[in-house]
Design a protein around this motif. Structure first.
Motif, PDB file in Angstrom:
ATOM      1  N   GLU A   1       0.822  -1.221   0.000  1.00  0.00           N
ATOM      2  CA  GLU A   1       0.000   0.000   0.000  1.00  0.00           C
ATOM      3  C   GLU A   1       0.851   1.264   0.000  1.00  0.00           C
ATOM      4  O   GLU A   1       0.312   2.362  -0.030  1.00  0.00           O
ATOM      5  CB  GLU A   1      -0.904   0.008   1.246  1.00  0.00           C
ATOM      6  CG  GLU A   1      -1.967  -1.084   1.251  1.00  0.00           C
ATOM      7  CD  GLU A   1      -2.714  -1.146   2.589  1.00  0.00           C
ATOM      8  OE1 GLU A   1      -2.258  -0.500   3.559  1.00  0.00           O
ATOM      9  OE2 GLU A   1      -3.727  -1.863   2.648  1.00  0.00           O
ATOM     10  N   LYS A   2       2.164   1.103   0.091  1.00  0.00           N
ATOM     11  CA  LYS A   2       3.095   2.243   0.211  1.00  0.00           C
ATOM     12  C   LYS A   2       2.626   3.210   1.308  1.00  0.00           C
ATOM     13  O   LYS A   2       2.663   4.432   1.148  1.00  0.00           O
ATOM     14  CB  LYS A   2       3.221   2.977  -1.129  1.00  0.00           C
ATOM     15  CG  LYS A   2       3.786   2.118  -2.255  1.00  0.00           C
ATOM     16  CD  LYS A   2       4.096   3.005  -3.462  1.00  0.00           C
ATOM     17  CE  LYS A   2       4.479   2.228  -4.710  1.00  0.00           C
ATOM     18  NZ  LYS A   2       5.669   1.417  -4.654  1.00  0.00           N
ATOM     19  N   LEU A   3       2.234   2.625   2.388  1.00  0.00           N
ATOM     20  CA  LEU A   3       1.602   3.374   3.468  1.00  0.00           C
ATOM     21  C   LEU A   3       2.522   4.443   4.060  1.00  0.00           C
ATOM     22  O   LEU A   3       2.070   5.480   4.509  1.00  0.00           O
ATOM     23  CB  LEU A   3       1.216   2.374   4.571  1.00  0.00           C
ATOM     24  CG  LEU A   3       0.001   2.670   5.406  1.00  0.00           C
ATOM     25  CD1 LEU A   3      -1.214   2.891   4.534  1.00  0.00           C
ATOM     26  CD2 LEU A   3      -0.261   1.506   6.363  1.00  0.00           C
TER      27      LEU A   3
ATOM     28  N   LYS B   1       0.241  12.398  14.474  1.00  0.00           N
ATOM     29  CA  LYS B   1       0.001  13.784  14.877  1.00  0.00           C
ATOM     30  C   LYS B   1      -0.066  14.697  13.656  1.00  0.00           C
ATOM     31  O   LYS B   1      -0.017  15.915  13.792  1.00  0.00           O
ATOM     32  CB  LYS B   1       1.114  14.266  15.818  1.00  0.00           C
ATOM     33  CG  LYS B   1       1.026  13.675  17.210  1.00  0.00           C
ATOM     34  CD  LYS B   1      -0.226  14.124  17.950  1.00  0.00           C
ATOM     35  CE  LYS B   1       0.080  15.160  18.992  1.00  0.00           C
ATOM     36  NZ  LYS B   1      -1.120  15.479  19.818  1.00  0.00           N
ATOM     37  N   GLY B   2      -0.093  14.097  12.477  1.00  0.00           N
ATOM     38  CA  GLY B   2      -0.343  14.894  11.284  1.00  0.00           C
ATOM     39  C   GLY B   2       0.889  15.335  10.516  1.00  0.00           C
ATOM     40  O   GLY B   2       0.815  16.251   9.709  1.00  0.00           O
TER      41      GLY B   2
ATOM     42  N   ASP C   1      -3.065  -2.766  14.203  1.00  0.00           N
ATOM     43  CA  ASP C   1      -3.548  -2.641  12.831  1.00  0.00           C
ATOM     44  C   ASP C   1      -4.394  -3.855  12.451  1.00  0.00           C
ATOM     45  O   ASP C   1      -5.382  -3.728  11.732  1.00  0.00           O
ATOM     46  CB  ASP C   1      -2.393  -2.485  11.851  1.00  0.00           C
ATOM     47  CG  ASP C   1      -2.820  -1.724  10.595  1.00  0.00           C
ATOM     48  OD1 ASP C   1      -3.709  -0.855  10.714  1.00  0.00           O
ATOM     49  OD2 ASP C   1      -2.287  -2.004   9.511  1.00  0.00           O
ATOM     50  N   PHE C   2      -4.038  -4.989  12.945  1.00  0.00           N
ATOM     51  CA  PHE C   2      -4.822  -6.199  12.688  1.00  0.00           C
ATOM     52  C   PHE C   2      -6.254  -6.011  13.199  1.00  0.00           C
ATOM     53  O   PHE C   2      -7.226  -6.290  12.506  1.00  0.00           O
ATOM     54  CB  PHE C   2      -4.147  -7.389  13.373  1.00  0.00           C
ATOM     55  CG  PHE C   2      -4.880  -8.686  13.187  1.00  0.00           C
ATOM     56  CD1 PHE C   2      -4.880  -9.331  11.961  1.00  0.00           C
ATOM     57  CD2 PHE C   2      -5.588  -9.256  14.248  1.00  0.00           C
ATOM     58  CE1 PHE C   2      -5.556 -10.527  11.784  1.00  0.00           C
ATOM     59  CE2 PHE C   2      -6.266 -10.446  14.077  1.00  0.00           C
ATOM     60  CZ  PHE C   2      -6.249 -11.093  12.851  1.00  0.00           C
TER      61      PHE C   2
ATOM     62  N   HIS D   1      -2.753   3.176  11.114  1.00  0.00           N
ATOM     63  CA  HIS D   1      -1.536   3.986  11.063  1.00  0.00           C
ATOM     64  C   HIS D   1      -1.668   5.254  10.235  1.00  0.00           C
ATOM     65  O   HIS D   1      -0.762   6.076  10.211  1.00  0.00           O
ATOM     66  CB  HIS D   1      -0.369   3.134  10.575  1.00  0.00           C
ATOM     67  CG  HIS D   1      -0.125   1.967  11.490  1.00  0.00           C
ATOM     68  ND1 HIS D   1       0.129   2.127  12.824  1.00  0.00           N
ATOM     69  CD2 HIS D   1      -0.170   0.629  11.277  1.00  0.00           C
ATOM     70  CE1 HIS D   1       0.266   0.936  13.390  1.00  0.00           C
ATOM     71  NE2 HIS D   1       0.081   0.011  12.475  1.00  0.00           N
ATOM     72  N   THR D   2      -2.777   5.400   9.530  1.00  0.00           N
ATOM     73  CA  THR D   2      -2.991   6.659   8.818  1.00  0.00           C
ATOM     74  C   THR D   2      -4.010   7.519   9.552  1.00  0.00           C
ATOM     75  O   THR D   2      -4.378   8.591   9.082  1.00  0.00           O
ATOM     76  CB  THR D   2      -3.474   6.395   7.382  1.00  0.00           C
ATOM     77  OG1 THR D   2      -4.545   5.455   7.433  1.00  0.00           O
ATOM     78  CG2 THR D   2      -2.362   5.814   6.539  1.00  0.00           C
TER      79      THR D   2
END
Length: 815
Positions: A22-24, A70-71, A707-708, A719-720
Motif C-alpha cells: 500500500e506504500k503506506l 500527529k499529522g 492494525d490487525f 496507522h494513517t
RNA sequence: GGGGUGGUGAUCUAGCUCGGUUAUGAUACCUCCUUGACGUGGAGGAAGUCGGCGGUUCGAAUCCGCCCCACCCCA
C-alpha cells in the motif's frame, strides 16, 4: 476474529507486506502536511544486531509513528552504513587475508559480500519488528557506500578544502601497524595487561654520575628527545640543563624538569621518545623538540638506527634488551600492570607515528558548538552533559584521512611535477586510486606531466556526519534540491537525531560540527539519546562471552510487538535495559489480552442502531480514558515511550478489562431485557469507542496487533489515523473521583465470595452499596448478581457481611 | 586518573526536582477459582532495614557530606 489467541508468526509479516504494497509510509512532500525528518542511524552492516539494535530502533520507529499520527509527513529513510574499518577487519578475518596483500578491487568485493549478507539480516529484523521507514525496497534503502552518497561526502570535502577548513599536517598520531592507518582518539580501546619495567643505567655527561631511568620500551632509546624529572623532585634538581648519555648509542640528551614526570613512578626520572605514548607526543609538541622517529608504518625499525634496521618492534626490543643486559646496563626488571592503547577495530597495540594526514578544523568551532548545545533540546535532558563535557576536552583538530580501502576516497590528484593537490569539481564520485583525473593540467604550475591519485579514504565519520544532509536531499534515493531548500529554510537542517549514548562524542559531535561548517546552523533541532540493552548482569552483551541475545529468536517466539513494547515498558528513556526473557514473555501475554478485548468488543454491533443514553459507568470509563490519553501524550511528546506504555497498560487491564467490561457485560448482552435499548446501545457504543481510541493510542508502540484489529473493525489502517485528542473523547469528565471506591468495593465483593468458597456468579440476596456508587447501581447489580439493593440496614437479613471502605463508606452484603 | 549514569522485595522499575499517611507497578512465586473476550484468564497472598555510614529535621528513599559497588564514555 475466531482465534482465541493472537498469532504473531502468522499475522505480522502479512501485515508488513500489506503496508509495503500500500506504500503506506512512503514519503510524499506534496501531501501538504508539515514535514518531520528523522535522521535514522544507518545500522552498521558488519555484524548482525543483538537485542540492543532491535530495541533501540523500535524506539526510533515509535517517534516516526507517533509524529505521523500527529499529522506530520515523515521523512524516515531506511539505510545501511557500509564504510570503514570494522567491515575490512571482518573481511580479513572471514577470508583469511591481509588487506594490503590482495588487489584493492578484490578486497572490496570481499567486503561487499559480507555487507550484502549482513545487511539483509538487519533489514529482515526491521521487517519483523514492523518499522515504518519510508521504504524497504533495496533501491530506496540508502547505503553510505553508494556512489550518490560518497559523491556527497566528497563534494562536502571539496567545499571545505576550498574554504580552508582542511589542511594537511605531519603530526604524530595514533597509528595501527596492522590496519596500516592513522586512527582517531575515539577509535582507541584500552587493554589491561602486564609489561616489564626495566631500570636502565644512563650517565650524566657533565658530572659522570649514574642515572637510573625506568622504561618499558628500551627499543626506543635511540629515539629519546629529552629526559625529564618532576620539578618538585629534590633528587634530580641539580641535573637541570645537564646532559644524559644513552647506553649503547651514546646519544647526548638534555635533562629538563617537567610536571609530567611522576615522582613515584619508577625512579622518578623518565625518557621521552618519538613516540612511546600520547604523553611523549604532548611533550614533544610542548617543548618543540625535533623528533627522531625510528619506526615505520610496517612497525619496523627505520634506517635512523642502522644497527637494528628492518627489525620488528618486538624483535628490536628483544635484541636491544639483550645487548643492554650483556653490557650490564640493566639493573632491575619488574613486571607491572599497564593499560595498553589498542586499535578498537583490530585489537592490535597502537603506535604513535608521524604521518602526513588531512585534518578538519574543529578547535576554533568549539565555542559555537557549545552555543548549539545550549539551544538544542536533548531527550533526555541529562545526555546534553555528555556532549558538553566532550566539547570541553577537545584540543586537536580531527584527522580525517585513513590509509584504508573500503571507504570514500579522498578526491585529490597530485601534480607529478609540483606535487600540488588538485581537487576536481564537486558533484561526481571520484576514485583517484584507479581513475584518471578529470583535468589535464595542474592548477598551480600549469604543466601536464601527469598526476598521482590519492590512495587514501576518509574516516567513516566523514560519511556518517552528513547523513542529515543526505536524507534531506535524497528522499527515496532521488535527488531533490527543492526539498532540501525547503527543509534548510528552517533554523536547523533536520528535526531529530535519534542515536545511542555511546556515540554522542562521535556521530552527534561530528554532525553538528559539519552542519555548522557547511550551513552555519545546527544540524538538528532535537537529539534523542538511548541507553543500552545489556545482559542480565548489567554488562555489555558480547558475542564472544556468549551473553548476546539475538532478536530473531525472540521475535519468532513472542512477536515483534512484544519486543517493541518490552523495550518501551522496561525503563524510562535514556536508562539501560537489562534484558530479561521472562518479562518479555509477560508482555506477549498482554498483547494477547489486547487482542481478546477486541474480540469481545467486536462481538457487539459497532454502531448503535437506535438511540442511546450514556450511563454513568460509560461516562466514567470515557473520562478515565481521556485522562490516560492526556498522560500518554505527555510522554509521547518528549519521546519517552515508557510513559504511554505504562499508562495505557494500566488503563487497559486495571480499568477497562477488569472493571468496566465486567460491569457492562450484563447490559451489553441484555439477555433478560433488564435494560432499555437505549442503555444497551450506550454500552455497545462505549465499548467500541474505548477500544477504538485505545488501539490508536497503542498503535505507535505495537503496530501489528493494533492494525490487525483496526482493519478487522474498520477496513482501513490505524496507522494513517490521527492520534486521539483527549478533549474530544467526552464532553465533560465525570465520576473519576469514584474510581478508587469502585475498585475497592468490587474487589471486596469478589474477595468475600472467594473466601466463602462460592463461585463469583453466586447471587447476593440483598446489598447496601457505598453511597457514592449509587450512580452505578444498575450495572453493579447485574455485575455481582445482586437480587435486591437496599438502602436501610434494617431491611437486611441476619446473614450479613459489613465492610467499611477507606473513605468511611459502608458496603453491606447479605446472602 | 577525569566525566556521566545508576544502586528501591527473587528480578526489573516508579517515586527523589519541591522531605510528611501504609513506598508504585510489572515479571516470577504461593493459594484458590472454568462466570456468556482472554487459564497467554480471574481473585487473593507472601515478599523491601529504599547500596553503606554519618549529618540536617518533629519527620529522610527524597536534602547535605563521606564511602562502597556496577555500567558507559574519555585520558
Amino acid at each position: 476474529m475466531p482465534e482465541r489467541t493472537y498469532n504473531p508468526q502468522k499475522q505480522d509479516i502479512n501485515l508488513f507486506n500489506t503496508w509495503q504494497k500500500e506504500k503506506l509510509f512512503h514519503f510524499n512532500k506534496e501531501s501538504g502536511k508539515p514535514i518531520y525528518s528523522i535522521d535514522t542511524p544507518p545500522p552498521y552492516a558488519n555484524a548482525p544486531w543483538h537485542m540492543g539494535g532491535a530495541i533501540h530502533y523500535s524506539g526510533i520507529d515509535m517517534i516516526a509513528r507517533y509524529k505521523r499520527m500527529k499529522g506530520h509527513e515523515i521523512l524516515f529513510p531506511m539505510c545501511l552504513d557500509r564504510n570503514g574499518l570494522p567491515i575490512e577487519v571482518q573481511a580479513e578475518k572471514e577470508f583469511k587475508v591481509s588487506m594490503h596483500e590482495v588487489p584493492r578491487e578484490e578486497f572490496l568485493a570481499m567486503c561487499k559480500q559480507i555487507l550484502d549478507r549482513v545487511g539483509d539480516m538487519i533489514l529482515n529484523i526491521c521487517r519483523i519488528l514492523g518499522f515504518s521507514n519510508n521504504s524497504f525496497d533495496w533501491d530506496d534503502v540508502y547505503k553510505t557506500d553508494q556512489e550518490q552518497y560518497r559523491a556527497l561526502t566528497q563534494s562536502t570535502f571539496i567545499k571545505l578544502f576550498k574554504d580552508n577548513q582542511i589542511y594537511e599536517d605531519n603530526r604524530p598520531n595514533n597509528y595501527c601497524t596492522r590496519c596500516k592507518t592513522t586512527i582517531a582518539d575515539n577509535e582507541i580501546d584500552y587493554r589491561s595487561g602486564n609489561h616489564i619495567l626495566y631500570d636502565i643505567k644512563f650517565k650524566v655527561k657533565e658530572t659522570g654520575e649514574e642515572l637510573i631511568i625506568s622504561t618499558s620500551r628500551p627499543e626506543l632509546i635511540p629515539a629519546i628527545g629529552v629526559v625529564i624529572y618532576n620539578p618538585k623532585d629534590n633528587r634530580y634538581k641539580h641535573l637541570e640543563g645537564k646532559t644524559a648519555v644513552t647506553p649503547i648509542f651514546e646519544d647526548e640528551i638534555p635533562i629538563l624538569p617537567h610536571h609530567y614526570a611522576k615522582m613515584e613512578f619508577g625512579t622518578g626520572i623518565l625518557m621521552v621518545c618519538a613516540y612511546g605514548d600520547s604523553g611523549d607526543v604532548q611533550i614533544f609538541r610542548e617543548l618543540k623538540l625535533n623528533p627522531k622517529p625510528i619506526i615505520n608504518t610496517d612497525g619496523k625499525i627505520t634506517d635512523a638506527v642502522p644497527e637494528f634496521e628492518g627489525l620488528k618492534i618486538k624483535e628490536a626490543k628483544k635484541e636491544i634488551t639483550k645487548q643492554l643486559e650483556e653490557h650490564g646496563y640493566i639493573l632491575e626488571k619488574v613486571d607491572t600492570a599497564h593499560n595498553f592503547p589498542t586499535c578498537s577495530r583490530c585489537g592490535n597495540d597502537v603506535e604513535f607515528l608521524a604521518m602526513p594526514e588531512y585534518y578538519l578544523k574543529q578547535v576554533e568551532y568549539l565555542p559555537k558548538l557549545k552555543e548549539y548545545a545550549d539551544t538544542m533540546k536533548f531527550f533526555p535532558d541529562f545526555m546534553k552533559k555528555v556532549w558538553v563535557n566532550w566539547l570541553n576536552t577537545v584540543s586537536i583538530d580531527w584527522p580525517i584521512s585513513r590509509r584504508r580501502y573500503y571507504g570514500t576516497e579522498v578526491p585529490i590528484w597530485y601534480c607529478k611535477k609540483c606535487n600540488h593537490p588538485n581537487l576536481p569539481k564537486p558533484g561526481p564520485y571520484y576514485q583517484p586510486w584507479k581513475d584518471d583525473p578529470p583535468f589535464d593540467t595542474c592548477q598551480k604550475c600549469g604543466t601536464s606531466e601527469g598526476f598521482e591519485g590519492d590512495e587514501r579514504t576518509f574516516d567513516t565519520w566523514m560519511d556518517s556526519s552528513i547523513s542529515e544532509i543526505y536524507i534531506s536531499l535524497h528522499p527515496h534515493n532521488k535527488r531533490d534540491d527543492d526539498l532540501f531548500n525547503q527543509l534548510n529554510s528552517r533554523d536547523y537542517i533536520c528535526d531529530i537525531r535519534p542515536q545511542g549514548k555511546d556515540i554522542v562524542r562521535t556521530w552527534l559531535h561530528y554532525t553538528m560540527l559539519r552542519g555548522h561548517q557547511l550551513y552555519d546552523k545546527p544540524a538538528f533541532n532535537h537529539a534523542w539519546i538511548s541507553g543500552h540493552v545489556v545482559d542480565r548482569k548489567g554488562e555489555k552483551m558480547s558475542k564472544s562471552k556468549g551473553t548476546a541475545i539475538y532478536p530473531e529468536e525472540m521475535i519468532e517466539k513472542y512477536g515483534g510487538d512484544s519486543v517493541r513494547l518490552y523495550g518501551a515498558i522496561e525503563a524510562s528513556h535514556g536508562s539501560d535495559i537489562r534484558f530479561n526473557q521472562q518479562r518479555l514473555q509477560g508482555i506477549s501475554k498482554f498483547i494477547n489480552k489486547i487482542y481478546n478485548i477486541a474480540r469481545f468488543v467486536s462481538s457487539f454491533p459497532s454502531t448503535a442502531s437506535g438511540e442511546m443514553e450514556l450511563q454513568p459507568a460509560d461516562e466514567w470509563i470515557l473520562s478515565e480514558l481521556s485522562q490516560t490519553i492526556a498522560e500518554s501524550i505527555q510522554g509521547y511528546d518528549v519521546y519517552d515511550f515508557n510513559v504511554p506504555a505504562k499508562a495505557l497498560r494500566k488503563f487497559t487491564i486495571d480499568l477497562f478489562a477488569s472493571q468496566y467490561i465486567e460491569m457492562v457485560k450484563g447490559r451489553a448482552y441484555n439477555r433478560d431485557e433488564a435494560f432499555s435499548e437505549k442503555e444497551q446501545n450506550a454500552a455497545h457504543y462505549t465499548l467500541h469507542k474505548v477500544l477504538n481510541i485505545m488501539i490508536k493510542a497503542f498503535a505507535p508502540l505495537v503496530p501489528f496487533v493494533t492494525d490487525f484489529i483496526y482493519r478487522g473493525l474498520h477496513g482501513k489502517s490505524v496507522h494513517t489515523e490521527n492520534f486521539p485528542d483527549p478533549i474530544k473523547i467526552i464532553k465533560e469528565k465525570k465520576f473519576t473521583e469514584l474510581t478508587d471506591v469502585l475498585l475497592e468495593s468490587n474487589s471486596l465483593i469478589w474477595k468475600f465470595k472467594k473466601d466463602m468458597k462460592l463461585p463469583l456468579n453466586t447471587p447476593i440476596k440483598k446489598a447496601i452499596l457505598p453511597k457514592s456508587l449509587e450512580v452505578f447501581v444498575l450495572d453493579l447489580k447485574t455485575m455481582h448478581t445482586v437480587e435486591q439493593i437496599s438502602s436501610e440496614e434494617s431491611e437486611l437479613d441476619s446473614e450479613i457481611k459489613k465492610f467499611i471502605l477507606v473513605n468511611g463508606e459502608k458496603l453491606i452484603i447479605s446472602l
